[in-house]
Design a protein around this motif. Structure first.
Motif, PDB file in Angstrom:
ATOM      1  N   PRO A   1       0.719  -1.300  -0.007  1.00 64.45           N
ATOM      2  CA  PRO A   1      -0.007   0.012  -0.086  1.00 64.45           C
ATOM      3  C   PRO A   1       0.943   1.297  -0.124  1.00 64.45           C
ATOM      4  CG  PRO A   1      -0.642  -1.562   1.747  1.00 64.45           C
ATOM      5  CD  PRO A   1       0.663  -2.126   1.174  1.00 64.45           C
ATOM      6  N   ILE A   2       0.525   2.094  -0.647  1.00 58.69           N
ATOM      7  CA  ILE A   2       1.200   3.422  -0.721  1.00 58.69           C
ATOM      8  C   ILE A   2       0.613   4.438   0.238  1.00 58.69           C
ATOM      9  CG2 ILE A   2       1.698   5.570  -2.179  1.00 58.69           C
ATOM     10  CD1 ILE A   2       1.090   3.808  -4.740  1.00 58.69           C
ATOM     11  N   GLY A   3       1.781   4.964   1.263  1.00 51.53           N
ATOM     12  CA  GLY A   3       1.343   5.770   2.280  1.00 51.53           C
ATOM     13  C   GLY A   3       0.237   5.370   3.274  1.00 51.53           C
ATOM     14  N   GLY A   4      -0.392   6.234   3.691  1.00 46.40           N
ATOM     15  CA  GLY A   4      -1.578   6.026   4.545  1.00 46.40           C
ATOM     16  C   GLY A   4      -2.946   6.590   4.055  1.00 46.40           C
ATOM     17  N   GLY A   5      -2.918   7.056   2.792  1.00 44.82           N
ATOM     18  CA  GLY A   5      -4.181   7.424   2.364  1.00 44.82           C
ATOM     19  C   GLY A   5      -4.538   8.853   2.809  1.00 44.82           C
ATOM     20  N   GLY A   6      -3.747   9.606   3.304  1.00 39.60           N
ATOM     21  CA  GLY A   6      -3.887  11.145   4.095  1.00 39.60           C
ATOM     22  C   GLY A   6      -4.288  10.715   5.393  1.00 39.60           C
ATOM     23  N   GLN A   7      -4.505   9.723   5.747  1.00 39.64           N
ATOM     24  CA  GLN A   7      -5.165   9.352   7.294  1.00 39.64           C
ATOM     25  C   GLN A   7      -4.203   9.938   8.283  1.00 39.64           C
ATOM     26  OE1 GLN A   7      -6.279   5.051   8.072  1.00 39.64           O
ATOM     27  NE2 GLN A   7      -6.145   5.542  10.216  1.00 39.64           N
ATOM     28  N   VAL A   8      -4.982  10.924   9.130  1.00 39.89           N
ATOM     29  CA  VAL A   8      -4.182  11.203  10.353  1.00 39.89           C
ATOM     30  C   VAL A   8      -4.149  10.358  11.513  1.00 39.89           C
ATOM     31  CG1 VAL A   8      -4.221  13.257  11.835  1.00 39.89           C
ATOM     32  CG2 VAL A   8      -4.856  13.853   9.668  1.00 39.89           C
ATOM     33  N   LYS A   9      -4.993   9.944  11.857  1.00 40.93           N
ATOM     34  CA  LYS A   9      -5.122   9.040  13.096  1.00 40.93           C
ATOM     35  C   LYS A   9      -4.571   7.736  12.610  1.00 40.93           C
ATOM     36  CE  LYS A   9      -9.499  10.439  15.207  1.00 40.93           C
ATOM     37  NZ  LYS A   9     -10.697  10.336  15.685  1.00 40.93           N
ATOM     38  N   ARG A  10      -3.963   7.012  13.887  1.00 49.60           N
ATOM     39  CA  ARG A  10      -3.275   5.740  13.540  1.00 49.60           C
ATOM     40  C   ARG A  10      -4.032   4.699  14.569  1.00 49.60           C
ATOM     41  NH1 ARG A  10      -1.152   5.399   8.476  1.00 49.60           N
ATOM     42  NH2 ARG A  10       0.040   7.348   7.888  1.00 49.60           N
ATOM     43  N   ASN A  11      -5.211   4.539  14.355  1.00 52.32           N
ATOM     44  CA  ASN A  11      -5.979   3.790  15.325  1.00 52.32           C
ATOM     45  C   ASN A  11      -6.589   2.485  14.727  1.00 52.32           C
ATOM     46  OD1 ASN A  11      -7.867   4.918  13.865  1.00 52.32           O
ATOM     47  ND2 ASN A  11      -9.140   5.685  15.463  1.00 52.32           N
ATOM     48  N   ARG A  12      -6.068   1.846  13.852  1.00 51.98           N
ATOM     49  CA  ARG A  12      -6.572   0.714  13.492  1.00 51.98           C
ATOM     50  C   ARG A  12      -5.452  -0.602  13.546  1.00 51.98           C
ATOM     51  NH1 ARG A  12      -7.399   2.038   7.322  1.00 51.98           N
ATOM     52  NH2 ARG A  12      -5.061   2.104   7.552  1.00 51.98           N
ATOM     53  N   PHE A  13      -5.916  -1.506  14.247  1.00 53.09           N
ATOM     54  CA  PHE A  13      -4.992  -2.825  14.800  1.00 53.09           C
ATOM     55  C   PHE A  13      -5.367  -4.085  14.195  1.00 53.09           C
ATOM     56  CE2 PHE A  13      -4.983   0.702  17.623  1.00 53.09           C
ATOM     57  CZ  PHE A  13      -3.738   0.866  18.164  1.00 53.09           C
ATOM     58  N   GLY A  14      -4.423  -4.849  13.749  1.00 55.23           N
ATOM     59  CA  GLY A  14      -4.939  -6.067  13.088  1.00 55.23           C
ATOM     60  C   GLY A  14      -4.251  -7.152  13.839  1.00 55.23           C
ATOM     61  N   PHE A  15      -4.796  -8.331  13.933  1.00 53.79           N
ATOM     62  CA  PHE A  15      -4.368  -9.580  14.523  1.00 53.79           C
ATOM     63  C   PHE A  15      -4.369 -10.487  13.226  1.00 53.79           C
ATOM     64  CE2 PHE A  15      -5.173 -13.845  15.743  1.00 53.79           C
ATOM     65  CZ  PHE A  15      -4.129 -14.122  16.748  1.00 53.79           C
ATOM     66  N   PHE A  16      -3.373 -11.402  12.986  1.00 57.32           N
ATOM     67  CA  PHE A  16      -3.306 -12.082  11.967  1.00 57.32           C
ATOM     68  C   PHE A  16      -2.714 -13.639  12.605  1.00 57.32           C
ATOM     69  CE2 PHE A  16      -2.949  -8.223  10.123  1.00 57.32           C
ATOM     70  CZ  PHE A  16      -3.781  -8.248   9.226  1.00 57.32           C
ATOM     71  N   GLY A  17      -3.419 -14.597  12.556  1.00 57.08           N
ATOM     72  CA  GLY A  17      -2.971 -15.758  12.928  1.00 57.08           C
ATOM     73  C   GLY A  17      -4.022 -16.796  13.403  1.00 57.08           C
ATOM     74  N   GLN A  18      -3.773 -17.888  13.800  1.00 57.55           N
ATOM     75  CA  GLN A  18      -4.574 -18.921  14.387  1.00 57.55           C
ATOM     76  C   GLN A  18      -5.167 -18.690  15.626  1.00 57.55           C
ATOM     77  OE1 GLN A  18      -3.531 -23.288  13.469  1.00 57.55           O
ATOM     78  NE2 GLN A  18      -1.590 -22.286  12.738  1.00 57.55           N
ATOM     79  N   LEU A  19      -6.679 -19.004  15.806  1.00 63.20           N
ATOM     80  CA  LEU A  19      -7.130 -18.510  16.958  1.00 63.20           C
ATOM     81  C   LEU A  19      -6.869 -19.709  18.013  1.00 63.20           C
ATOM     82  CD1 LEU A  19     -10.315 -16.962  15.418  1.00 63.20           C
ATOM     83  CD2 LEU A  19      -8.292 -15.988  16.064  1.00 63.20           C
ATOM     84  N   HIS A  20      -5.782 -19.994  18.539  1.00 62.20           N
ATOM     85  CA  HIS A  20      -5.724 -20.919  19.419  1.00 62.20           C
ATOM     86  C   HIS A  20      -4.810 -20.248  20.638  1.00 62.20           C
ATOM     87  CE1 HIS A  20      -1.514 -21.673  18.467  1.00 62.20           C
ATOM     88  NE2 HIS A  20      -2.054 -22.264  17.134  1.00 62.20           N
ATOM     89  N   ASP A  21      -4.929 -21.067  21.686  1.00 66.58           N
ATOM     90  CA  ASP A  21      -4.418 -20.235  22.921  1.00 66.58           C
ATOM     91  C   ASP A  21      -2.955 -19.568  22.883  1.00 66.58           C
ATOM     92  OD1 ASP A  21      -6.286 -22.091  23.432  1.00 66.58           O
ATOM     93  OD2 ASP A  21      -5.793 -22.246  25.681  1.00 66.58           O
ATOM     94  N   ALA A  22      -2.083 -20.164  22.344  1.00 69.79           N
ATOM     95  CA  ALA A  22      -0.703 -19.847  22.174  1.00 69.79           C
ATOM     96  C   ALA A  22      -0.500 -18.410  21.306  1.00 69.79           C
ATOM     97  CB  ALA A  22       0.258 -20.706  21.605  1.00 69.79           C
ATOM     98  N   LYS A  23      -1.455 -18.102  20.642  1.00 68.50           N
ATOM     99  CA  LYS A  23      -1.313 -16.902  19.672  1.00 68.50           C
ATOM    100  C   LYS A  23      -1.857 -15.678  20.185  1.00 68.50           C
ATOM    101  CE  LYS A  23       0.970 -18.906  16.115  1.00 68.50           C
ATOM    102  NZ  LYS A  23       2.200 -18.457  15.783  1.00 68.50           N
ATOM    103  N   GLY A  24      -2.676 -16.038  21.411  1.00 67.54           N
ATOM    104  CA  GLY A  24      -3.016 -14.862  22.087  1.00 67.54           C
ATOM    105  C   GLY A  24      -4.222 -13.853  21.822  1.00 67.54           C
ATOM    106  N   ALA A  25      -4.905 -14.258  20.930  1.00 70.82           N
ATOM    107  CA  ALA A  25      -6.058 -13.370  20.447  1.00 70.82           C
ATOM    108  C   ALA A  25      -6.996 -12.947  21.654  1.00 70.82           C
ATOM    109  CB  ALA A  25      -7.065 -14.001  19.105  1.00 70.82           C
ATOM    110  N   HIS A  26      -7.096 -14.028  22.398  1.00 70.92           N
ATOM    111  CA  HIS A  26      -8.007 -13.672  23.668  1.00 70.92           C
ATOM    112  C   HIS A  26      -7.220 -12.653  24.651  1.00 70.92           C
ATOM    113  CE1 HIS A  26      -4.987 -16.570  25.050  1.00 70.92           C
ATOM    114  NE2 HIS A  26      -5.177 -16.488  26.211  1.00 70.92           N
TER     115      HIS A  26
END
Length: 426
Positions: A227-252
């Motif tokens: 992706p190029i830049g941040g699309g002019g977005q000022v806030k940086r308040n978007r978070f993402g989790f990527f991975g398996q939803l078992h205990d060790a990965k810590g989604a909980h």
């Protein structure tokens, strides 16, 4: 001189995606494309996929692909990690005799068998054997995570008594014999590799000779446009989790941090959950995640902070990453390497991660990412709030992001080790 290389993987990444199988297949594709020799990919599959098993077959082709095969694992012994079916071993021997590999590279032994290392040495005595450790399964019978079953604390060493405390139904002597069994087969290995440096110390302390184990980072291809830049977005308040939803990965842990932030009155943020395999979570963690997500759906859309997007193919990763500013890696074990860290760097996203193991080794706190205390949702909540509100923080960390490890570099490093001489990776 061109070599014939056999790569062994626990599962095929298109059947069950995990770090070790993704890395093994990335290596296979790179060697197929650029090596002058021939390369084979042999991936195990267990009886979770009964339709893939054929009467009388033990090794079959996979989906019509050249040089890709399935090892149909039956009756695997998960304590000794021994190939359970003598006919499977016989088929593996025949496979070795037909392909005649100069190099056999084990990226795992689960659902394959640690004893297959000895089989390779007996059938192909002059071939070079490489083993890559992707976790601590040889050391730790508790899923290879080196996490204490009593209190979920990290374990720094394995002894017969300490392991007995995690498995009180087994006598301490059984762990001593289990280690002897593993060492008996691992003695045939020419070189061991680990994707992170801290991991090497664990294996050396366990008994692997230091001069036989080296560091080779996991490499990946580019999964789509950046992706190029941040699309002019000022806030940086978007978070993402990527991975398996078992205990060790810590989604909980992420969901608990969201709850903590809401309790404090801070709601100006979103979290995207991307992943699957929640069936692999413990009943308690699975219920916690499912209950949270069910309640989240009942909230008004403008009051929702967490959005569950489900599973994704690697080629969809760039679109998922484009919707976030920060990548969360909240694993509650050592997390040997963390491919998602490389993927976040690939798309220019700073990482917020637990402060242990491979995560802390790769992500430099306050330099190119942020740490929080492992398994502490309140500390994670504080870091998320800071990431949302501190001016210039995202840009400072973004500008310092390292390049992600590329698979062609990984392949070159392994080709050095595949040589008959004891070459070191670059």
């Amino acid at each position: 001189m061109p070599k014939t290389i056999l790569l062994l993987s626990a599962y095929h990444p298109e059947l069950l995606r995990g770090g070790s199988q993704v890395v093994c297949h990335e290596l296979f594709e790179e060697l197929q494309a650029h090596s002058q020799g021939r390369c084979y990919f042999l991936a195990s599959v267990d009886d979770s996929y009964p339709a893939l098993f054929k009467s009388g077959a033990r090794i079959t082709g996979f989906d019509g692909r050249a040089n890709e095969f399935l090892f149909l694992s039956r009756h695997h012994d998960y304590w000794w990690h021994k190939a359970g079916d003598p006919l499977v071993v016989a088929s593996f021997i025949e496979f070795l005799q037909v392909t005649k590999p100069d190099v056999v590279h084990f990226h795992h032994f689960m659902t394959l068998g640690i004893d297959l290392i000895t089989v390779v040495r007996r059938v192909q005595p002059s071939c070079r054997i490489i083993v890559t450790f992707h976790e601590f399964l040889a050391i730790c019978a508790a899923d290879g995570h080196m996490v204490r079953r009593s209190d979920r604390s990290l374990c720094g060493r394995a002894t017969s008594v300490r392991c007995h405390q995690c498995f009180p139904e087994r006598r301490p002597e059984e762990f001593f014999v289990r280690k002897m069994w593993f060492m008996q087969h691992l003695r045939h290995v020419d070189r061991f590799t680990c994707p992170s440096r801290f991991m090497i110390e664990h294996y050396v302390n366990w008994g692997i000779p230091r001069d036989k184990i080296v560091h080779v980072p996991n490499g990946q291809r580019q999964y789509g446009p950046v992706p190029i830049g941040g699309g002019g977005q000022v806030k940086r308040n978007r978070f993402g989790f990527f991975g398996q939803l078992h205990d060790a990965k810590g989604a909980h842990i992420v969901l608990r941090a969201v709850h903590s932030l809401r309790e404090s009155g801070f709601t100006d943020f979103t979290v995207d959950l991307n992943g699957t395999n929640i069936q692999c979570a413990s009943p308690e963690v699975r219920q916690e995640i499912e209950t949270f997500l069910a309640a989240e759906k009942k909230r008004p859309l403008n009051a929702q902070n967490v959005f569950y997007n489900g599973s994704y193919h690697l080629d969809q990763l760039h679109t998922r990453m484009a919707r976030i500013d920060w990548c969360l890696v909240p694993s509650v074990w050592w997390e040997i390497f963390g491919l998602v860290i490389s993927e976040a760097w690939m798309f220019g996203k700073p990482v917020i991660c637990s402060n242990v193991g491979g995560m802390a080794e790769r992500v430099k706190d306050e330099v190119d990412g942020l740490h929080f205390e492992m398994a502490n949702p309140r500390d994670l909540a504080d870091v998320i709030r800071r990431a949302c509100t501190e001016d210039g923080l995202w840009q400072k960390l973004h500008d310092a992001l390292p390049a992600y490890p590329r698979r062609e570099v990984m392949a070159d490093n392994f080709l050095r080790l595949y040589d008959d001489a004891d070459n070191e990776p670059a």
